[in-house]
Write a protein that holds these residues in place. Structure first.
Motif, PDB file in Angstrom:
ATOM      1  N   TRP A 467       0.838  -1.198   0.000  1.00  0.00           N
ATOM      2  CA  TRP A 467       0.000   0.000   0.000  1.00  0.00           C
ATOM      3  C   TRP A 467       0.876   1.252   0.000  1.00  0.00           C
ATOM      4  CZ3 TRP A 467      -5.107   0.176  -0.748  1.00  0.00           C
ATOM      5  CH2 TRP A 467      -5.894  -0.928  -0.424  1.00  0.00           C
ATOM      6  N   GLU A 468       0.380   2.307  -0.593  1.00  0.00           N
ATOM      7  CA  GLU A 468       1.024   3.614  -0.495  1.00  0.00           C
ATOM      8  C   GLU A 468       0.712   4.217   0.875  1.00  0.00           C
ATOM      9  OE1 GLU A 468       1.091   7.889  -2.883  1.00  0.00           O
ATOM     10  OE2 GLU A 468      -0.714   6.639  -2.928  1.00  0.00           O
ATOM     11  N   PRO A 469       1.735   4.599   1.674  1.00  0.00           N
ATOM     12  CA  PRO A 469       1.453   5.248   2.959  1.00  0.00           C
ATOM     13  C   PRO A 469       0.730   6.581   2.739  1.00  0.00           C
ATOM     14  CG  PRO A 469       3.742   4.521   2.835  1.00  0.00           C
ATOM     15  CD  PRO A 469       3.167   4.394   1.456  1.00  0.00           C
ATOM     16  N   SER A 517       7.901   5.430  -0.325  1.00  0.00           N
ATOM     17  CA  SER A 517       8.338   6.522   0.535  1.00  0.00           C
ATOM     18  C   SER A 517       7.286   6.743   1.618  1.00  0.00           C
ATOM     19  CB  SER A 517       8.504   7.803  -0.291  1.00  0.00           C
ATOM     20  OG  SER A 517       8.565   8.933   0.556  1.00  0.00           O
ATOM     21  N   PRO A 518       7.697   7.114   2.838  1.00  0.00           N
ATOM     22  CA  PRO A 518       6.708   7.371   3.902  1.00  0.00           C
ATOM     23  C   PRO A 518       5.684   8.433   3.533  1.00  0.00           C
ATOM     24  CG  PRO A 518       8.916   7.254   4.827  1.00  0.00           C
ATOM     25  CD  PRO A 518       9.070   7.247   3.335  1.00  0.00           C
ATOM     26  N   ASN A 519       6.013   9.314   2.598  1.00  0.00           N
ATOM     27  CA  ASN A 519       5.073  10.344   2.148  1.00  0.00           C
ATOM     28  C   ASN A 519       4.300   9.938   0.908  1.00  0.00           C
ATOM     29  OD1 ASN A 519       5.766  12.169   4.200  1.00  0.00           O
ATOM     30  ND2 ASN A 519       7.520  12.902   3.031  1.00  0.00           N
ATOM     31  N   GLY A 520       4.536   8.724   0.429  1.00  0.00           N
ATOM     32  CA  GLY A 520       3.848   8.295  -0.776  1.00  0.00           C
ATOM     33  C   GLY A 520       4.489   8.841  -2.033  1.00  0.00           C
ATOM     34  N   VAL A 557      16.730  -2.222   2.489  1.00  0.00           N
ATOM     35  CA  VAL A 557      16.374  -0.883   2.039  1.00  0.00           C
ATOM     36  C   VAL A 557      15.618  -0.202   3.178  1.00  0.00           C
ATOM     37  CG1 VAL A 557      15.085   0.484   0.372  1.00  0.00           C
ATOM     38  CG2 VAL A 557      16.222  -1.609  -0.371  1.00  0.00           C
ATOM     39  N   GLU A 558      16.018   1.029   3.540  1.00  0.00           N
ATOM     40  CA  GLU A 558      15.394   1.750   4.658  1.00  0.00           C
ATOM     41  C   GLU A 558      15.161   3.208   4.270  1.00  0.00           C
ATOM     42  OE1 GLU A 558      14.456   0.980   7.771  1.00  0.00           O
ATOM     43  OE2 GLU A 558      15.098  -1.108   7.900  1.00  0.00           O
ATOM     44  N   TRP A 559      13.880   3.637   4.251  1.00  0.00           N
ATOM     45  CA  TRP A 559      13.545   5.050   4.066  1.00  0.00           C
ATOM     46  C   TRP A 559      13.672   5.779   5.390  1.00  0.00           C
ATOM     47  CZ3 TRP A 559      12.542   7.910  -0.213  1.00  0.00           C
ATOM     48  CH2 TRP A 559      12.209   7.243  -1.400  1.00  0.00           C
ATOM     49  N   PRO A 561      12.393   8.740   8.094  1.00  0.00           N
ATOM     50  CA  PRO A 561      11.001   9.061   8.452  1.00  0.00           C
ATOM     51  C   PRO A 561      10.379  10.163   7.612  1.00  0.00           C
ATOM     52  CG  PRO A 561      12.381   8.900  10.414  1.00  0.00           C
ATOM     53  CD  PRO A 561      13.295   8.880   9.243  1.00  0.00           C
ATOM     54  N   THR A 562      11.194  11.050   7.026  1.00  0.00           N
ATOM     55  CA  THR A 562      10.650  12.167   6.264  1.00  0.00           C
ATOM     56  C   THR A 562      10.443  11.845   4.791  1.00  0.00           C
ATOM     57  OG1 THR A 562      12.847  13.056   5.742  1.00  0.00           O
ATOM     58  CG2 THR A 562      11.844  13.752   7.816  1.00  0.00           C
ATOM     59  N   GLY A 563      11.009  10.744   4.324  1.00  0.00           N
ATOM     60  CA  GLY A 563      10.904  10.407   2.909  1.00  0.00           C
ATOM     61  C   GLY A 563      11.854  11.183   2.020  1.00  0.00           C
ATOM     62  N   ARG A 564      12.836  11.879   2.603  1.00  0.00           N
ATOM     63  CA  ARG A 564      13.797  12.638   1.796  1.00  0.00           C
ATOM     64  C   ARG A 564      15.002  11.800   1.391  1.00  0.00           C
ATOM     65  NH1 ARG A 564      15.320  17.687   5.282  1.00  0.00           N
ATOM     66  NH2 ARG A 564      15.403  16.049   6.874  1.00  0.00           N
ATOM     67  N   PHE A 565      15.343  10.808   2.227  1.00  0.00           N
ATOM     68  CA  PHE A 565      16.538  10.011   1.979  1.00  0.00           C
ATOM     69  C   PHE A 565      16.221   8.532   2.175  1.00  0.00           C
ATOM     70  CE2 PHE A 565      17.765  14.105   3.803  1.00  0.00           C
ATOM     71  CZ  PHE A 565      18.538  14.622   2.771  1.00  0.00           C
ATOM     72  N   VAL A 566      17.039   7.709   1.564  1.00  0.00           N
ATOM     73  CA  VAL A 566      16.858   6.262   1.663  1.00  0.00           C
ATOM     74  C   VAL A 566      18.232   5.614   1.638  1.00  0.00           C
ATOM     75  CG1 VAL A 566      16.620   5.947  -0.843  1.00  0.00           C
ATOM     76  CG2 VAL A 566      15.635   4.260   0.718  1.00  0.00           C
ATOM     77  N   THR A 567      18.377   4.518   2.377  1.00  0.00           N
ATOM     78  CA  THR A 567      19.645   3.790   2.393  1.00  0.00           C
ATOM     79  C   THR A 567      19.452   2.389   1.840  1.00  0.00           C
ATOM     80  OG1 THR A 567      19.212   3.076   4.664  1.00  0.00           O
ATOM     81  CG2 THR A 567      20.623   4.991   4.366  1.00  0.00           C
ATOM     82  N   THR A 568      20.478   1.924   1.157  1.00  0.00           N
ATOM     83  CA  THR A 568      20.574   0.528   0.752  1.00  0.00           C
ATOM     84  C   THR A 568      21.803  -0.037   1.442  1.00  0.00           C
ATOM     85  OG1 THR A 568      21.861   1.105  -1.223  1.00  0.00           O
ATOM     86  CG2 THR A 568      19.465   0.934  -1.461  1.00  0.00           C
ATOM     87  N   ALA A 569      21.706  -1.234   1.994  1.00  0.00           N
ATOM     88  CA  ALA A 569      22.791  -1.772   2.812  1.00  0.00           C
ATOM     89  C   ALA A 569      23.095  -3.215   2.448  1.00  0.00           C
ATOM     90  CB  ALA A 569      22.433  -1.672   4.291  1.00  0.00           C
ATOM     91  N   VAL A 570      24.360  -3.576   2.647  1.00  0.00           N
ATOM     92  CA  VAL A 570      24.804  -4.966   2.532  1.00  0.00           C
ATOM     93  C   VAL A 570      25.231  -5.390   3.932  1.00  0.00           C
ATOM     94  CG1 VAL A 570      26.417  -6.579   1.468  1.00  0.00           C
ATOM     95  CG2 VAL A 570      25.611  -4.599   0.171  1.00  0.00           C
ATOM     96  N   THR A 571      24.471  -6.277   4.548  1.00  0.00           N
ATOM     97  CA  THR A 571      24.781  -6.724   5.898  1.00  0.00           C
ATOM     98  C   THR A 571      25.701  -7.931   5.854  1.00  0.00           C
ATOM     99  OG1 THR A 571      22.791  -8.112   5.962  1.00  0.00           O
ATOM    100  CG2 THR A 571      22.586  -5.852   6.746  1.00  0.00           C
TER     101      THR A 571
END
Length: 709
Positions: A467-469, A517-520, A557-559, A561-571
């Motif tokens: 769903w779109e937030p 994105s948290p803002n859709g 992948v982690e957005w 809280p504001t939806g301005r930035f996002v991270t992609t990670a290799v654990t």
């Protein structure tokens, strides 16, 4: 012998006959008295004896059933199972006294290996409900002596000095509106500000061996929880000092309530003997006072659905917050029922569970006390499967739907609780193949209307749904090949009517996960795992791709809280390329951060906005006016960064010039020139010594004449 008083009776051999000596009448010299330590007060000896008595590791369990000898062994076995999960009970260390008629007296003594285990047992089992009539009252054996010393008349203790508590929301008052995140790698845990202008993470707090397993933010970001073998600790404020700790031996899982007031901790304990089952222990704490509110324990079968293999955390699921109020309900699944409890009393709602024969799954609405439950087909298909929405505390059905030929169901709530979707996997009449469809519910409309959505090709595999937030749209990845399609739908048509309509479909995408994105509006089409980290930043409003990027072997992948930035990670799932990449919402890479043994990346959540919807709309409408101040701050930072870089460059250049001039000045001195001439002359002399003059005589034939013999 000379030191022994002469008046002591002696035998014929000259040695003292100690049988005839009155020891109590003997007085030692003062220095001997002190050297032997006999000058210490009697209280010290009593205290030492007390410490060696072993009572500190003994607990008393009161309010047990008073049962006859026939049931004695069974109750003893139950107590052993409960208390052996917390620590090691000494051999013969569990005693449940009986009277002359062999009836138990209603209490028991338990001795652990050490005082720490005993204290943990008191913390975890005091208040444990064995059955409806018997609730454990547990204390340490040493407490009896403490209570005996309580004076008969109450004397009020002096008030404690006021200790100002740090503001756990101070981080949200950052003048630049930045967000924080936590990283865990190796033995280190670090907290950073995300600074897009300097294109790096700014250190906030670093600590080694801060946790023994993992860390977790509370839902509003007020606390950071660290998990340890002895329990859970909460940290917060500007200095990240410890705010509270909660004892739970061998804790494995934690779960906050949405309002952060309550904390659930859970653990599983393998059986110590053959034939026994795995035990589950769940504690509920009040995060403010640290008090334990209730404990649930029992075999794993009491915490899983019928036919389920293994425990799935969270065992207890919290209801969402409604109108900003704390979620007061939490529930767990059991065989043929769902048990709903109410906080802070921690009691069963209406003192009985909701009977749902065969129920296998449930989830709460994120915004309202509404349960969605699924019951599969029963009696060989004679009883249809059932999907139900149940409101609390009334336990009345909001809406239900009977389903046939169902293989499985996946339930999805929209973030605002406005819509609910259930992905239904069905079999054909021949039972040889399967197909998928969706049941869509509108919770905010009268009678909760429902509609069915099926893809043009029903046989296609549904890879992902989201769903779109804060919106009315959703996305579906569907297809059987390596490059599936992505379709976007809206719960409203172009005229604004409540009809589910297709917005559009994009073909052949390298994606198996959806991250809105948290803002859709913006969604990341992510190709994780087998697709090796392919990402497409897609604008749903414009139905256009903003950027296509790659982060090889990305696992998360982690957005923000504001939806301005996002991270992609290799654990650390992979042994190479560990770390994260920071991107803007439109797919521009800001910076990279690499660390070996990279375990976690978590954005710090933000609390709910204090602005009204009208105020937020006004800000969005006049965004240029409000953003001007931040643009000025950003420009100042960029100028300072440029100035700093230029200044650093000038300083290095000046150092080089000064060094060069100093060397030139040395070369111009007479001493240097004389030394240089000496070196040159010596070098030339040595060069001449390397040559050896030799004279070589060469014979040359000028002509040859032959003469007759």
């Amino acid at each position: 012998m000379d030191a022994i008083p002469s008046n002591f009776p002696r035998d014929e051999d000259g040695f003292v006959d100690w049988n005839k000596v009155d020891v109590e009448s003997v007085e030692l010299p003062r220095d001997e008295f002190e050297r032997a330590g006999l000058d210490k007060p009697v209280e010290a000896e009593i205290e030492e004896l007390k410490q060696e008595s072993g009572f500190a590791s003994v607990i008393v369990v009161d309010n047990l059933p008073m049962i006859a000898e026939a049931k004695y062994a069974k109750l003893l076995s139950v107590l052993t199972k409960i208390f052996s999960q917390i620590g090691t009970i000494r051999e013969g260390g569990l005693l449940m006294p009986q009277d002359d008629s062999k009836t138990s007296l209603g209490f028991a003594f338990i001795e652990y290996e050490n005082e720490q285990q005993a204290q943990s047992a008191v913390d975890q089992t005091n208040g444990y409900q064995l059955d409806k009539k018997h609730v454990f009252k547990v204390c340490k054996f040493d407490d009896f002596e403490k209570y005996e010393k309580v004076p008969d008349e109450y004397v009020a203790p002096p008030p404690k000095p006021f200790a100002k508590r740090e503001n756990t929301q101070a981080w949200m008052m950052d003048q630049r509106g930045r967000d924080q995140f936590v990283c865990r790698f190796g033995d280190e845990t670090e907290i950073f500000w995300n600074d897009p202008q300097t294109k790096k993470g700014e250190d906030v707090y670093t600590r080694t061996h801060w946790t023994e397993s993992y860390v977790q933010w509370s839902p509003k970001g007020s606390f950071l929880a660290t998990v340890h073998r002895q329990g859970v600790a909460l940290w917060g404020g500007e200095s990240f000092g410890r705010i509270a700790k909660y004892a739970h031996n061998a804790v494995q899982f934690i779960e906050f309530s949405p309002c952060e007031r309550f904390l659930a901790t859970g653990s599983t304990h393998e059986p110590s003997k053959a034939g026994e089952t795995t035990q589950v222990l769940v504690n509920f704490f009040d995060t403010r006072s640290g008090a334990k509110l209730r404990t649930f324990t029992g075999p794993i079968s009491d915490f899983i659905a019928e036919g389920q293999q293994g425990l799935t955390w969270p065992v207890f699921k919290w209801a969402g917050q409604s109108n900003g109020k704390c979620g007061a309900f939490f529930a767990k699944i059991a065989t043929g029922a769902i048990s709903v409890y109410e906080a802070p009393e921690m009691t069963l709602v209406d003192k009985k569970s909701i009977k749902l024969p065969g129920v296998v799954d449930f989830c709460w609405s994120p915004a309202d006390p509404i349960l969605s439950c699924f019951q599969p087909e029963q009696n060989g298909g004679n009883v249809p499967a059932r999907l139900s929405l149940i409101g609390l505390p009334s336990k009345q059905e909001v809406r239900s739907k009977n389903l046939f030929n169902v293989v499985g169901v996946n339930m999805h709530w929209q973030s605002g609780g406005d819509y609910f979707a259930a992905k239904i996997l069905r079999t054909t009449k021949s039972k040889k193949s399967t197909y998928s469809g969706f049941e869509l519910f509108r919770l905010r409309e009268p009678n909760c209307p429902m509609e069915v959505l099926e893809l043009p090709n029903k046989a296609e595999k549904i890879v992902a749904f989201a769903w779109e937030p804060k919106g009315h749209r959703f996305a579906i990845i569907h297809g059987d090949g390596a490059r599936p399609d992505v379709s976007f739908y809206s719960m409203k048509d172009k005229q604004g009517n409540n009809n589910c309509t297709l917005i559009g479909t994009i073909k052949n995408k390298t994606a198996n996960h959806l991250f809105w994105s948290p803002n859709g509006r913006v969604v990341i089409l992510a190709g994780l795992k087998t697709m090796n980290g392919q990402f497409e930043f897609f604008d749903v409003d414009a139905m256009d791709t903003m950027a296509s990027v790659e982060h090889f072997m990305a696992t998360d992948v982690e957005w923000d809280p504001t939806g301005r930035f996002v991270t992609t990670a290799v654990t650390s799932v992979h042994q190479m390329e560990n770390g994260y990449h920071m991107w803007t919402f439109n797919g521009k890479l800001l910076y990279k951060y690499g660390k070996d043994r990279f375990f976690q990346f978590l954005w710090r959540p933000r609390g709910k906005s204090l602005l009204s919807p009208e105020q937020e709309a006004d800000i969005e409408k006049n965004i240029k006016k409000y953003s001007k101040r931040f643009e000025e701050i950003d420009e100042k930072i960029r100028n300072e960064a440029d100035s700093s870089a230029a200044s650093e460059k000038r300083i290095k250049e000046e150092k080089w010039r000064n060094w060069l001039e100093s060397k030139k000045a040395i070369r111009e001195t007479q001493a240097y020139k004389a030394a240089e001439a000496d070196v040159v002359g010596e070098t030339q002399a040595n060069s001449r010594k390397d040559f050896v003059e030799t004279t070589v005589i060469e014979e040359e034939i000028l002509s040859i004449v032959e003469e007759p013999i």
